[in-house]
Design an enzyme around this catalytic site. Sequence first.
Site, short mmCIF file in Angstrom:
data_model
loop_
_atom_site.label_atom_id
_atom_site.label_comp_id
_atom_site.label_asym_id
_atom_site.label_seq_id
_atom_site.Cartn_x
_atom_site.Cartn_y
_atom_site.Cartn_z
N SER A 151 14.46 -32.26 -4.84
CA SER A 151 14.41 -32.06 -3.40
C SER A 151 15.77 -32.41 -2.82
O SER A 151 16.44 -33.32 -3.30
CB SER A 151 13.33 -32.96 -2.80
OG SER A 151 13.61 -33.23 -1.44
N LYS A 208 8.66 4.95 -8.27
CA LYS A 208 9.51 4.27 -9.26
C LYS A 208 9.87 2.83 -8.92
O LYS A 208 9.78 1.95 -9.78
CB LYS A 208 10.79 5.07 -9.47
CG LYS A 208 10.55 6.37 -10.22
CD LYS A 208 11.78 7.21 -10.23
CE LYS A 208 11.53 8.69 -10.29
NZ LYS A 208 10.37 9.24 -9.61
N SER A 241 17.26 9.61 -5.15
CA SER A 241 16.60 8.56 -5.94
C SER A 241 17.54 8.03 -7.02
O SER A 241 17.19 7.17 -7.80
CB SER A 241 15.31 9.09 -6.58
OG SER A 241 15.56 10.25 -7.34
N TYR A 269 3.14 19.01 -7.18
CA TYR A 269 4.16 18.00 -6.89
C TYR A 269 4.41 17.89 -5.39
O TYR A 269 4.45 18.88 -4.67
CB TYR A 269 5.48 18.35 -7.61
CG TYR A 269 6.59 17.34 -7.29
CD1 TYR A 269 6.67 16.15 -7.99
CD2 TYR A 269 7.50 17.57 -6.25
CE1 TYR A 269 7.66 15.21 -7.67
CE2 TYR A 269 8.49 16.65 -5.93
CZ TYR A 269 8.56 15.47 -6.65
OH TYR A 269 9.51 14.54 -6.33
N GLU A 328 4.91 -22.83 -9.57
CA GLU A 328 4.59 -22.30 -8.24
C GLU A 328 5.10 -20.87 -8.07
O GLU A 328 4.42 -20.01 -7.50
CB GLU A 328 5.18 -23.21 -7.16
CG GLU A 328 4.44 -24.53 -7.08
CD GLU A 328 5.17 -25.56 -6.21
OE1 GLU A 328 4.49 -26.31 -5.52
OE2 GLU A 328 6.41 -25.60 -6.22
N GLN A 346 8.23 10.68 -5.52
CA GLN A 346 9.48 9.99 -5.88
C GLN A 346 9.36 8.49 -5.58
O GLN A 346 10.10 7.69 -6.14
CB GLN A 346 10.64 10.60 -5.08
CG GLN A 346 11.98 9.99 -5.39
CD GLN A 346 13.14 10.82 -4.85
OE1 GLN A 346 13.47 11.86 -5.41
NE2 GLN A 346 13.74 10.38 -3.77
N ASN A 390 9.89 -31.26 -8.78
CA ASN A 390 8.88 -30.29 -8.35
C ASN A 390 8.60 -29.22 -9.41
O ASN A 390 9.53 -28.75 -10.07
CB ASN A 390 9.33 -29.62 -7.05
CG ASN A 390 9.39 -30.60 -5.90
OD1 ASN A 390 8.56 -31.52 -5.82
ND2 ASN A 390 10.37 -30.43 -5.03
N LYS A 406 11.85 -36.70 -6.04
CA LYS A 406 11.03 -35.52 -6.34
C LYS A 406 11.46 -34.79 -7.61
O LYS A 406 12.63 -34.64 -7.91
CB LYS A 406 11.06 -34.53 -5.17
CG LYS A 406 10.38 -35.00 -3.92
CD LYS A 406 8.90 -35.33 -4.10
CE LYS A 406 8.03 -34.10 -4.24
NZ LYS A 406 7.92 -33.33 -2.99
N THR A 464 -15.91 -27.37 -13.46
CA THR A 464 -16.40 -26.22 -12.69
C THR A 464 -16.32 -26.68 -11.23
O THR A 464 -16.54 -27.86 -10.95
CB THR A 464 -17.85 -25.82 -13.04
OG1 THR A 464 -18.71 -26.92 -12.75
CG2 THR A 464 -18.00 -25.46 -14.52
N HIS A 465 -15.99 -25.78 -10.35
CA HIS A 465 -15.78 -26.13 -8.93
C HIS A 465 -14.73 -27.24 -8.79
O HIS A 465 -14.80 -28.03 -7.86
CB HIS A 465 -17.07 -26.57 -8.25
CG HIS A 465 -18.23 -25.68 -8.52
ND1 HIS A 465 -18.51 -24.55 -7.78
CD2 HIS A 465 -19.18 -25.71 -9.50
CE1 HIS A 465 -19.58 -23.95 -8.27
NE2 HIS A 465 -20.00 -24.63 -9.31
N1 ARG Z 1 13.66 12.71 -7.98
C1 ARG Z 1 12.42 13.41 -8.05
C2 ARG Z 1 11.24 12.43 -8.28
O1 ARG Z 1 11.50 11.39 -8.74
C3 ARG Z 1 12.43 14.38 -9.17
C4 ARG Z 1 11.57 15.57 -8.94
C5 ARG Z 1 12.12 16.39 -7.84
N2 ARG Z 1 11.42 17.60 -7.75
C6 ARG Z 1 11.54 18.36 -6.66
N3 ARG Z 1 10.85 19.45 -6.66
N4 ARG Z 1 12.23 18.00 -5.63
O2 ARG Z 1 10.13 12.73 -7.99
#
Ligand code: ARG
Length: 457
Positions: A278, A326, A24, A318, A291, A323, A286, A284, A156-157
């Site tokens: 355009s 993110k 990650s 966990y 949008e 992971q 735009n 144009k 409205t509408h």
């Molecule tokens: N990179 C992992 C995450 O974002 C960190 C936690 C990893 N923990 C593990 N037991 N492998 O979730």
Amino acid sequence: MASSLWGGRFEKEMDELVKEFNASIGFDQRMYQEDIDGSIAHVTMLAEQGIVSADEAECIVKGLEEIRQDIHSGKLAFTVDDEDIHMGIERHLIERIGEVGKKLHTARSRNDQCQVDGRLYLRHQIDEIQGRLKQLLEIILEKAEKYADEISIGFTHLQHAQPVTLGFIFMAYFQMFKRDVQRLQDCRERLNYSPLGACALAGTTFPTNRQRTAELLGFAGPTENAMDSVSDRDYSLEFLSCASISMMHLSRWAEEFTWWNSSEFSYIELDDSFCTGSSIMPQKKNPDMAELLRGKVGRVYGDLMQLLTVMKGTPLAYNKDFQEDKESLFDAVDTWKSSITIFAKMLEKTEFRVDQIRSQLGKGFLNATDIAEHLAMRGIPFREAHSIVGRMVKECEKENCSLEELPEEILCKIDNRLSKDMLGDISIPACVNARISYGGTAPSEVRRQIAKEREWL
Ligand code: ARG
């Protein structure tokens, strides 16, 4: 033994494909500041509790600060071998300061560490997004003040409904974005608890002080249950929900901008710097920003759906699925931030073509409700008054005239109690000025709203 920090029980190195798939670091390095802040708080507490010595802690903090500088200046770059930001920083620390660096990971786990990073990151982003929303609110207030008396059309509408002031429309959007700020505040308060020291899932046998690390990191306190601390992502989901709602608000106003800007309406003139041309049609100009803003909401809804789906049905505690919490979060943060700022600037630079708006006020019988209310105030039950005005509108359509132009004899034919006199002043400005009910559109009432919200802001 494999080379990873966790390699003790492994005989083989990770497959290269697995390494890539597992890592990650490519995206979580965005949280390096938070990760280092968390580590410094942690080792400070470890020293205070006598778990490491003061000298060891000092050495670790110094090493971490150097790493922070090197990442910041681009001197230190991570590779997939670093796996994630937590292991990346720890590995570099050990390389830099030697054996003592191996003590940092006492009484914590990456499971709580990634949650500390995530919460600190979001807390920071929430503060920034609230700031941007407040800048937008400031611009809305300025526009509302400028156009507090300017009469426009309430739909409205998407049909002409009642006359309202332009300032009133601005203040409607003000309320939405104000709630977005408040909703973020609720989210911030709920996420502002420290998971640090929850460790892998069950706490630790070390005599740690979680209250202290919470305090050092500016959290309101430690989270209550270690297993919950490492296994839920509801704070991210709450943030993504806030983002989705706010992006929905932006997309609604962006949609209004696109039709206000159309040749048919021409209520606004967008600034050249916020439009594109355009490649084939030379005439144009735009409304691409409006949008795009209308469309960007799709990404953020997708981000919310992605994480909801990742979390669904996952068992305690966990799981590596988490992971996946993110990238969508970062995407939502980036999209929301840029959308607010682009929208605010576009609004600031937009010119409202009040003459064009005024020229439309005679269409659509905007004062019909007001006539019904006048009749009701003169003793005709509202339901009956409603029906009378309905018949008046029908006559107007036949005669091709406005309600105020209907001749006396037609009025009498519709209902013998009717007269021009009875209708009272039904000019559009009179109708707007009379809507003084709390939260109504009368300029005096809009000014009260502006004053109140200025105070709040
Ligand atoms: N990179 C992992 C995450 O974002 C960190 C936690 C990893 N923990 C593990 N037991 N492998 O979730």
